[in-house]
Design an enzyme around this catalytic site. Structure first.
Site, short mmCIF file in Angstrom:
data_model
loop_
_atom_site.label_atom_id
_atom_site.label_comp_id
_atom_site.label_asym_id
_atom_site.label_seq_id
_atom_site.Cartn_x
_atom_site.Cartn_y
_atom_site.Cartn_z
N ASN A 9 -7.76 6.75 -7.15
CA ASN A 9 -6.93 5.72 -6.49
C ASN A 9 -7.93 4.79 -5.80
OD1 ASN A 9 -5.22 4.17 -4.99
ND2 ASN A 9 -4.16 5.88 -4.00
N ARG A 97 -4.38 5.19 -10.60
CA ARG A 97 -3.25 4.44 -10.06
C ARG A 97 -3.53 2.97 -10.32
NH1 ARG A 97 -2.20 2.98 -3.81
NH2 ARG A 97 -0.21 1.96 -4.09
N HIS A 185 4.90 1.40 -4.93
CA HIS A 185 4.82 2.78 -4.42
C HIS A 185 5.58 3.74 -5.34
CE1 HIS A 185 4.15 0.80 -0.29
NE2 HIS A 185 2.99 1.27 -0.72
N ARG A 245 0.10 -6.74 6.13
CA ARG A 245 0.96 -7.63 5.32
C ARG A 245 2.22 -7.98 6.09
NH1 ARG A 245 1.05 -3.94 0.07
NH2 ARG A 245 -0.53 -2.69 1.11
N GLU A 386 0.89 11.43 -4.69
CA GLU A 386 0.75 10.50 -5.82
C GLU A 386 -0.28 11.02 -6.83
OE1 GLU A 386 0.07 7.85 -2.53
OE2 GLU A 386 1.01 6.22 -3.64
#
Ligand code: AMP
Length: 411
Positions: A9, A97, A185, A245, A386
């Site tokens: 990742n 990812r 996500h 963000r 993940e």
């Protein structure tokens, strides 16, 4: 000889990784180690932990006298470490990812030079992530050209959303050019969906909102453990306020920043992705731990706004679902900040959420229920994984079974 998989990742200056044993095809994947490399582009540091989270390695990466090392040198150091600790295993593949798969990539794929070129095309849609995800693939391909690499997409899980959840109210030709709400996500949501029945029993297939609250943050509405709506849209900017963000913003603000304040496209991009959110509002940090620890009024306001936005979007997703039966918190903030969960649950009382404060404060590292016995909405904390999702998809692609589908049993 045992085969292992490496999961990557990759971010702007750091890489998280994990390795898995493929004991035999079709059997469960067992994690061997996990770690990270931080400081890529300056002075990288490699850290590795074993199966029981015991530290195995913690050192600066150095090559000759060059102190500034990029992804290629960082991955060379990682592969060198893996080779020295292989214990008879061979590396079968690397799973990555990749944030944006656009409309074209709805399933994990083995990366070829042609696919890599197509994925480059989505870089403007995920400027904080996509280029770094792809540069990791390129760096590894240049070191080991024959090693299979598989891209797993954060957009994929949301492909099941109905048209109304994906559409932007823009002219047809713009929508047809791929301007639609993709959601992100997805690997985290896919993992949570896969374990929901273990915890929520029959409610797992009901109306569930999962709150992935990490550096990036979004909500996903699920029904039948499939995504039906998300707070994130065309890019990973929309929806909740995040570490740096802005989240949802009147598009007129962007026009004003450019035509009224004369800001350039790169300056606006930097403002919205890197200088806003918790960081911009608090003026202190984009890291929730730091903001929560601050006494400054701006830090308090930043958390107030963060919670307010979650409450608003939770109401919006509950409306998409036509009700709410369960709320699940995950990722760094969702799993660890009891005070944030208390505030979000307080604002969601009108939806039938009743928090058990003792259970909320109790902590622990596994999945746990934090709502009262009488709560109309079950509230859970479920740690995400993940990396496991990527490893499962990678194994499935390698074995020619297409993508791993957890709904059909499988691994
Ligand atoms: P992630 O992107 O999932 O690694 O999450 C990173 C975010 O989780 C950062 O904002 C961290 O400050 C936050 N975080 C991690 N641990 C805690 C904690 N114990 N309390 C509050 N926030 C935390």
């Amino acid at each position: 000889m045992t085969q292992a998989l490496l999961v990557i990742n990759s971010g702007s200056s750091s890489v998280k990784f994990a390795t898995y044993d493929v004991v035999r095809p079709g059997s469960a994947l067992a994690r061997i180690a996990n770690g990270r490399i931080e400081g890529i582009g300056s002075h990288p540091r490699l850290q590795v932990w074993g199966q029981g989270n015991e530290p195995l390695e913690d050192r600066r990466i150095s090559v000759s006298n060059d102190p500034l090392l990029g992804p290629q040198e960082a991955f060379a150091a990682l592969f060198d470490w893996l080779g020295r600790h292989a214990a008879g295993r061979t590396l079968g593949a690397v799973g990555h990812r990749v944030v944006h798969g656009g409309e074209k990539f709805a399933r994990p794929v083995r990366v070829t030079p042609d696919i890599l070129a197509q994925l480059d095309g989505f870089t403007p849609l995920a400027p904080m992530h996509q280029a770094h995800n792809l540069s990791a693939i390129r760096a590894i391909a240049s070191l080991y050209p024959d090693l299979p690499q598989v891209a797993c997409f954060d957009t994929e899980f949301h492909a099941t959303q109905p048209w109304v959840a994906q559409a932007c109210a823009l002219p047809r030709q713009i929508t047809e050019a791929g301007v639609k709400r993709y959601g992100f996500h997805g690997l985290s949501y896919e993992y949570i969906a896969s374990v929901l029945p273990d915890h929520l029993r029959a409610v797992a297939n009901g109306r569930v909102v999962v709150a992935h609250l990490g550096n990036g943050a979004s909500l996903c509405a699920m029904q039948g453990r499939r995504s039906v709506a998300s707070s994130m849209g065309f890019t990973a900017l929309d929806g909740l306020m995040m570490g740096s963000r802005c989240g949802s913003l009147d598009p007129g603000v962007v026009l004003y920043l450019m035509s009224g304040l004369g800001m350039s496209v790169p300056a606006v991009e930097k403002l919205l992705y890197e200088q806003s959110g918790l960081l911009g509002v608090s003026g202190i940090s984009g890291d929730m731990r730091v903001v929560e620890a601050s006494e400054a009024p701006e830090a308090r306001q930043a958390i107030d706004l963060y919670v307010y936005r979650i409450a608003q979007h939770l109401g919006s997703l509950a409306a998409s679902l036509g009700g709410l039966q369960a709320l699940v918190f995950t990722a760094g903030i969702g799993e660890n900040s009891a005070s944030l969960r208390r505030r979000v649950c307080g604002d969601a009382a009108w939806l039938g959420v009743a928090l058990d404060e003792a259970a909320n404060q109790a902590g622990g590292s596994g999945a746990r229920c934090i709502s009262t016995a009488g709560s109309r909405v079950a509230v859970w904390v479920i740690p995400t994984n993940e990396e496991l999702m990527i490893a499962q998809h990678t194994q499935a692609v390698l074995q020619g079974r297409g993508a791993h589908d957890w709904r059909s049993g499988g691994l």
